[in-house]
Design a protein around this motif. Sequence first.
Motif, PDB file in Angstrom:
ATOM      1  N   TYR A 125      33.511  57.508  37.787  1.00  0.00           N
ATOM      2  CA  TYR A 125      34.450  56.549  37.205  1.00  0.00           C
ATOM      3  C   TYR A 125      33.780  55.179  37.176  1.00  0.00           C
ATOM      4  O   TYR A 125      33.506  54.591  38.235  1.00  0.00           O
ATOM      5  CB  TYR A 125      35.730  56.480  38.039  1.00  0.00           C
ATOM      6  N   PRO A 126      33.496  54.629  36.011  1.00  0.00           N
ATOM      7  CA  PRO A 126      32.926  53.275  35.937  1.00  0.00           C
ATOM      8  C   PRO A 126      34.038  52.221  36.005  1.00  0.00           C
ATOM      9  O   PRO A 126      35.092  52.366  35.384  1.00  0.00           O
ATOM     10  CB  PRO A 126      32.230  53.260  34.584  1.00  0.00           C
ATOM     11  N   MET A 127      33.802  51.148  36.764  1.00  0.00           N
ATOM     12  CA  MET A 127      34.743  50.034  36.880  1.00  0.00           C
ATOM     13  C   MET A 127      33.957  48.745  36.910  1.00  0.00           C
ATOM     14  O   MET A 127      32.731  48.748  37.137  1.00  0.00           O
ATOM     15  CB  MET A 127      35.605  50.156  38.149  1.00  0.00           C
ATOM     16  N   SER A 128      34.648  47.631  36.697  1.00  0.00           N
ATOM     17  CA  SER A 128      33.991  46.314  36.712  1.00  0.00           C
ATOM     18  C   SER A 128      34.937  45.307  37.340  1.00  0.00           C
ATOM     19  O   SER A 128      36.162  45.461  37.293  1.00  0.00           O
ATOM     20  CB  SER A 128      33.619  45.877  35.304  1.00  0.00           C
ATOM     21  N   VAL A 129      34.367  44.258  37.928  1.00  0.00           N
ATOM     22  CA  VAL A 129      35.146  43.200  38.547  1.00  0.00           C
ATOM     23  C   VAL A 129      34.414  41.892  38.334  1.00  0.00           C
ATOM     24  O   VAL A 129      33.182  41.819  38.415  1.00  0.00           O
ATOM     25  CB  VAL A 129      35.361  43.484  40.050  1.00  0.00           C
ATOM     26  N   SER A 130      35.192  40.849  38.025  1.00  0.00           N
ATOM     27  CA  SER A 130      34.593  39.528  37.831  1.00  0.00           C
ATOM     28  C   SER A 130      34.416  38.846  39.173  1.00  0.00           C
ATOM     29  O   SER A 130      35.209  39.043  40.104  1.00  0.00           O
ATOM     30  CB  SER A 130      35.470  38.682  36.916  1.00  0.00           C
ATOM     31  N   GLU A 131      33.380  38.051  39.273  1.00  0.00           N
ATOM     32  CA  GLU A 131      33.108  37.413  40.556  1.00  0.00           C
ATOM     33  C   GLU A 131      34.116  36.338  40.916  1.00  0.00           C
ATOM     34  O   GLU A 131      34.172  35.901  42.062  1.00  0.00           O
ATOM     35  CB  GLU A 131      31.703  36.799  40.525  1.00  0.00           C
ATOM     36  N   ASP A 132      34.954  35.927  39.969  1.00  0.00           N
ATOM     37  CA  ASP A 132      35.961  34.919  40.289  1.00  0.00           C
ATOM     38  C   ASP A 132      37.272  35.537  40.774  1.00  0.00           C
ATOM     39  O   ASP A 132      38.248  34.832  41.003  1.00  0.00           O
ATOM     40  CB  ASP A 132      36.239  34.038  39.072  1.00  0.00           C
ATOM     41  N   GLU A 154      54.455  55.461  43.663  1.00  0.00           N
ATOM     42  CA  GLU A 154      55.204  55.986  42.521  1.00  0.00           C
ATOM     43  C   GLU A 154      54.334  56.885  41.651  1.00  0.00           C
ATOM     44  O   GLU A 154      54.738  57.991  41.285  1.00  0.00           O
ATOM     45  CB  GLU A 154      55.772  54.831  41.694  1.00  0.00           C
ATOM     46  N   THR A 155      53.155  56.432  41.306  1.00  0.00           N
ATOM     47  CA  THR A 155      52.302  57.206  40.402  1.00  0.00           C
ATOM     48  C   THR A 155      51.331  58.113  41.145  1.00  0.00           C
ATOM     49  O   THR A 155      50.672  58.955  40.513  1.00  0.00           O
ATOM     50  CB  THR A 155      51.506  56.254  39.499  1.00  0.00           C
ATOM     51  N   ARG A 156      51.227  57.964  42.478  1.00  0.00           N
ATOM     52  CA  ARG A 156      50.294  58.754  43.293  1.00  0.00           C
ATOM     53  C   ARG A 156      48.860  58.598  42.800  1.00  0.00           C
ATOM     54  O   ARG A 156      48.081  59.555  42.777  1.00  0.00           O
ATOM     55  CB  ARG A 156      50.690  60.240  43.303  1.00  0.00           C
ATOM     56  N   GLU A 157      48.501  57.386  42.417  1.00  0.00           N
ATOM     57  CA  GLU A 157      47.139  57.083  41.989  1.00  0.00           C
ATOM     58  C   GLU A 157      46.404  56.366  43.106  1.00  0.00           C
ATOM     59  O   GLU A 157      46.998  55.642  43.922  1.00  0.00           O
ATOM     60  CB  GLU A 157      47.146  56.197  40.731  1.00  0.00           C
ATOM     61  N   ALA A 158      45.082  56.541  43.123  1.00  0.00           N
ATOM     62  CA  ALA A 158      44.233  55.798  44.049  1.00  0.00           C
ATOM     63  C   ALA A 158      43.919  54.443  43.426  1.00  0.00           C
ATOM     64  O   ALA A 158      43.409  54.373  42.304  1.00  0.00           O
ATOM     65  CB  ALA A 158      42.963  56.581  44.341  1.00  0.00           C
ATOM     66  N   VAL A 159      44.243  53.366  44.140  1.00  0.00           N
ATOM     67  CA  VAL A 159      44.065  52.003  43.632  1.00  0.00           C
ATOM     68  C   VAL A 159      42.908  51.361  44.401  1.00  0.00           C
ATOM     69  O   VAL A 159      42.955  51.255  45.633  1.00  0.00           O
ATOM     70  CB  VAL A 159      45.356  51.179  43.795  1.00  0.00           C
ATOM     71  N   ILE A 160      41.890  50.936  43.664  1.00  0.00           N
ATOM     72  CA  ILE A 160      40.741  50.251  44.251  1.00  0.00           C
ATOM     73  C   ILE A 160      41.000  48.750  44.151  1.00  0.00           C
ATOM     74  O   ILE A 160      41.232  48.220  43.055  1.00  0.00           O
ATOM     75  CB  ILE A 160      39.433  50.635  43.534  1.00  0.00           C
ATOM     76  N   LYS A 161      40.952  48.052  45.312  1.00  0.00           N
ATOM     77  CA  LYS A 161      41.202  46.615  45.351  1.00  0.00           C
ATOM     78  C   LYS A 161      40.008  45.901  45.976  1.00  0.00           C
ATOM     79  O   LYS A 161      39.247  46.488  46.754  1.00  0.00           O
ATOM     80  CB  LYS A 161      42.456  46.301  46.159  1.00  0.00           C
ATOM     81  N   LEU A 162      39.901  44.616  45.604  1.00  0.00           N
ATOM     82  CA  LEU A 162      38.822  43.781  46.134  1.00  0.00           C
ATOM     83  C   LEU A 162      39.171  43.364  47.560  1.00  0.00           C
ATOM     84  O   LEU A 162      40.266  42.871  47.823  1.00  0.00           O
ATOM     85  CB  LEU A 162      38.627  42.546  45.251  1.00  0.00           C
ATOM     86  N   LYS A 163      38.258  43.582  48.468  1.00  0.00           N
ATOM     87  CA  LYS A 163      38.461  43.245  49.864  1.00  0.00           C
ATOM     88  C   LYS A 163      37.831  41.908  50.226  1.00  0.00           C
ATOM     89  O   LYS A 163      38.400  41.140  51.011  1.00  0.00           O
ATOM     90  CB  LYS A 163      37.886  44.351  50.746  1.00  0.00           C
ATOM     91  N   LYS A 164      36.671  41.624  49.670  1.00  0.00           N
ATOM     92  CA  LYS A 164      35.976  40.352  49.897  1.00  0.00           C
ATOM     93  C   LYS A 164      35.471  39.831  48.557  1.00  0.00           C
ATOM     94  O   LYS A 164      35.370  40.564  47.582  1.00  0.00           O
ATOM     95  CB  LYS A 164      34.801  40.536  50.864  1.00  0.00           C
ATOM     96  N   SER A 182      30.609  47.449  38.644  1.00  0.00           N
ATOM     97  CA  SER A 182      29.663  46.407  38.230  1.00  0.00           C
ATOM     98  C   SER A 182      30.329  45.043  38.360  1.00  0.00           C
ATOM     99  O   SER A 182      31.506  44.886  38.030  1.00  0.00           O
ATOM    100  CB  SER A 182      29.215  46.642  36.787  1.00  0.00           C
ATOM    101  N   VAL A 183      29.590  44.062  38.849  1.00  0.00           N
ATOM    102  CA  VAL A 183      30.091  42.701  39.040  1.00  0.00           C
ATOM    103  C   VAL A 183      29.760  41.892  37.794  1.00  0.00           C
ATOM    104  O   VAL A 183      28.604  41.861  37.350  1.00  0.00           O
ATOM    105  CB  VAL A 183      29.487  42.056  40.294  1.00  0.00           C
ATOM    106  N   GLU A 184      30.764  41.235  37.236  1.00  0.00           N
ATOM    107  CA  GLU A 184      30.584  40.433  36.037  1.00  0.00           C
ATOM    108  C   GLU A 184      30.442  38.974  36.414  1.00  0.00           C
ATOM    109  O   GLU A 184      31.111  38.482  37.329  1.00  0.00           O
ATOM    110  CB  GLU A 184      31.771  40.620  35.096  1.00  0.00           C
ATOM    111  N   ASP A 185      29.553  38.293  35.686  1.00  0.00           N
ATOM    112  CA  ASP A 185      29.323  36.867  35.931  1.00  0.00           C
ATOM    113  C   ASP A 185      30.504  36.064  35.415  1.00  0.00           C
ATOM    114  O   ASP A 185      31.073  36.371  34.364  1.00  0.00           O
ATOM    115  CB  ASP A 185      28.029  36.422  35.262  1.00  0.00           C
ATOM    116  N   ALA A 186      30.869  34.998  36.137  1.00  0.00           N
ATOM    117  CA  ALA A 186      31.967  34.122  35.745  1.00  0.00           C
ATOM    118  C   ALA A 186      31.560  32.690  36.008  1.00  0.00           C
ATOM    119  O   ALA A 186      30.727  32.403  36.882  1.00  0.00           O
ATOM    120  CB  ALA A 186      33.235  34.462  36.523  1.00  0.00           C
TER     121      ALA A 186
END
Length: 820
Positions: free
Chosen positions: A294-301, A344-354, A394-398
Amino acid sequence: MAMPAMKRQGLGLLRAFLVLVGISALCSVALGTRRGSASLDERGHKHRHPGHLSLHRHRQRAGKEGQVLHRSKRGWVWNQFFVIEEYTGPDPVLVGRLHSDVDSGVGNIKYILSGEGAGTIFVIDDKTGNIHATKTLDREEQAQYTLTAQAVDRDTNKPLEPPSQFIVKVQDINDNPPEFLHGPYYARVPEMSNVGTSVMQVTATDADDPTYGNSARLVYSILQGQPYFSVEPQTGIIRTALPNMDREARQDYDVVIQAKDMGGHMGGMSGTTQVKITLTDVNDNPPKFPQSVYPMSVSEDKVPGEEVGRLKAKDPDLGDNGMVNYRLIDGDGLGMFELSTDSETREAVIKLKKHVDFETKRSYTLKVEGSNQHLDPQYLAWGPYKDEATIKISVEDADEPPAFVAPSYTFEVEENAPEGTLVGRVHAKDTDVANNPVRYMIPLYTDIEQFFRVNSEDGKITTTRPLDREAQAWHNISVSATEIGGHHQDTKVRVNIKVKDMNDNAPEFGNNNEVLMCENVALGKDIETVSAVDKDEMAHRQHFKFSLAPEVTNNHNFSLKDNRDSTASIFVLRKGFSRLTQDVYYLPIEINDNGFPAMSSTNTLTIRVCSCDSRNTILSCNVEPYILPAGLSTGALIAILACIVILLAIVVLFVALRRQKKEPLIVFEEEDIRENIITYDDEGGGEEDTEAFDIATLQNPDGANGFLPRKDMKPEFQFSIRPGAGHTAANSVDVDDFIKSRIAEADCDPTAPPYDSIQIYGYEGRGSLAGSLSSLESVTTESDLDYDYLQSWGPRFKKLADLYGTKDSIMNDDDDDEDS
């Protein structure tokens, strides 16, 4: 259509069979009767054939040698009759025949039938005793009938035999199909059940007689639902017929069960019912991720706690069997990300910890596992009940705002430092690859009085004026750094500035600077201990020093002792103080704070001489009680003053109320020079009637109704009447002009009362040149006035003209008579 035809064909055969059975029964009855009679002749007490009731009379015989007694036997032989139900032949059905031994066949015996259905359903031939059923009988309505038979003499109706009961039973035929009273049925069975697993039992009922033939003997079979289910023919228990029935493939099954009587043979009647069978779920399927990566992305901000992405493992099972638990088991992003499950949806949720930084690390890898929580031990061999997937983030530049080197800053600055003194420096930098320059500023809302300024380029903070620690010891401001270029993002940092203390405040008395001392104070008594306070900060082991001012160092009244603990004691150097001589003493004291630089001040201690009793309790510290003569106490004086004030208030209120009263608008004193003419429509009783009217009411008619006329102040001067007004009225030709002129005078008169009135006339009293305005004495009074001008005033004054012109007319008539 085939089944009803078969049913009709079966009923036809049944009817033919019943007819044959009936004929056979009748033949048997006839044969039995003959055999019974012959047997009766031989033995006399044998039972008759069913369908035939016989009576035998036992006689008592006496021998010549003596009388022999014999036991009396029953005349009626009891048997049961049978009638086939649902017989629909043209003639009544012969049920049986009653016959008595006393019946010789000559017709002198009469048979009587009573009981259930006698006369309506069952009739009897009173001569022959034959019993017939006149109606079609239904065993399901009534299975048997109880009747009573009796033989009587036809002529006298006397009983020849005692009455006796017998039963007519209705023989059953197969005329009721089986019925499922509780259908349709619903059943549940776990999926993957073994062959032969019991699902449920269905039961049919048949209204036919279960003790007679096979009419109520039922056999069960399955018409629909094969090959998945089967039914036991005798019990009706439904069982599974196939192994591994999968709910995920098919969940519901509609099964039709048939129950057939006559043991299932041809000609039997049948009934059916529906059974809806549902396969219940078992945990026989492991969870499965649709994707392996599963590919995902997150912005550094992004801030911690924000969602990065979701994934879900599929499990076709239901409820708890299909519930999947997720957890992170591996990867280099375990410390940067966290996983939770959406309830409710029984989905695994990936969250930013740091916080993630694009410039530091640009990608992370996580491995997540999904597993079932509730496992069925029966199906553990089908496992494992879990699956794994890989997450690549992948971390996106902001464009990030500048970041300060320190999370907060704390600086110190000297008190009273001159303007432009450097306080400290803050530093921020652009963390992006572009590394743009940063501009600094102090938000106005954090430094409203603008004590500080910051250099926009290097972040140096300086003062704008000298600072006073005693006014504000700490200054908490914020400095913002804004990136030049880009999106002009800014960030703020807290700056705490402490103002360092300087010894710039002199000490002063810390408590009350007035002391009360008794006149009879003892010599050397400590009358007060003074202390000091200083707005500046006190250093360690720093204390105040006390001393008398140089100008009172050699005084003979008081002395001071420094206690070396920031306090000083005041002692009396003599005795014999008197308030009459001097009631107040002023003692200047110098206080030094022993600081750097040292600060001192002179404070005056006021010592007041007071009168005390023998126990040194202060009674008074004022000189007036010795000057004033002895009198009332202070409380008594206050009470007297309060009473005086209350009396004065009452007098002032009374005077004010009196002044508010005004003179009446119409004055009735005799000295009033005005005359009031009051009009009323009533005829009096003459001059002698003194009790007919109230003169006060006539003078003020409004007063009788409770109405008080408006009262105004009487004018101090009267409006002067124009001279010659009386003559003008007498010589005027038009009275309307006269009235209008008087109205105009009243309107223009500033002293006239504030209401419209034409009833005020000047009155000059007797002897006036104008004379009286009344015309009551005009007829009898000698007057030289000429009233001929009244004739020209119009019809309204015609009556007056006739009255005042009468004398002249009479005189003229007399002169004419004399001349003639």
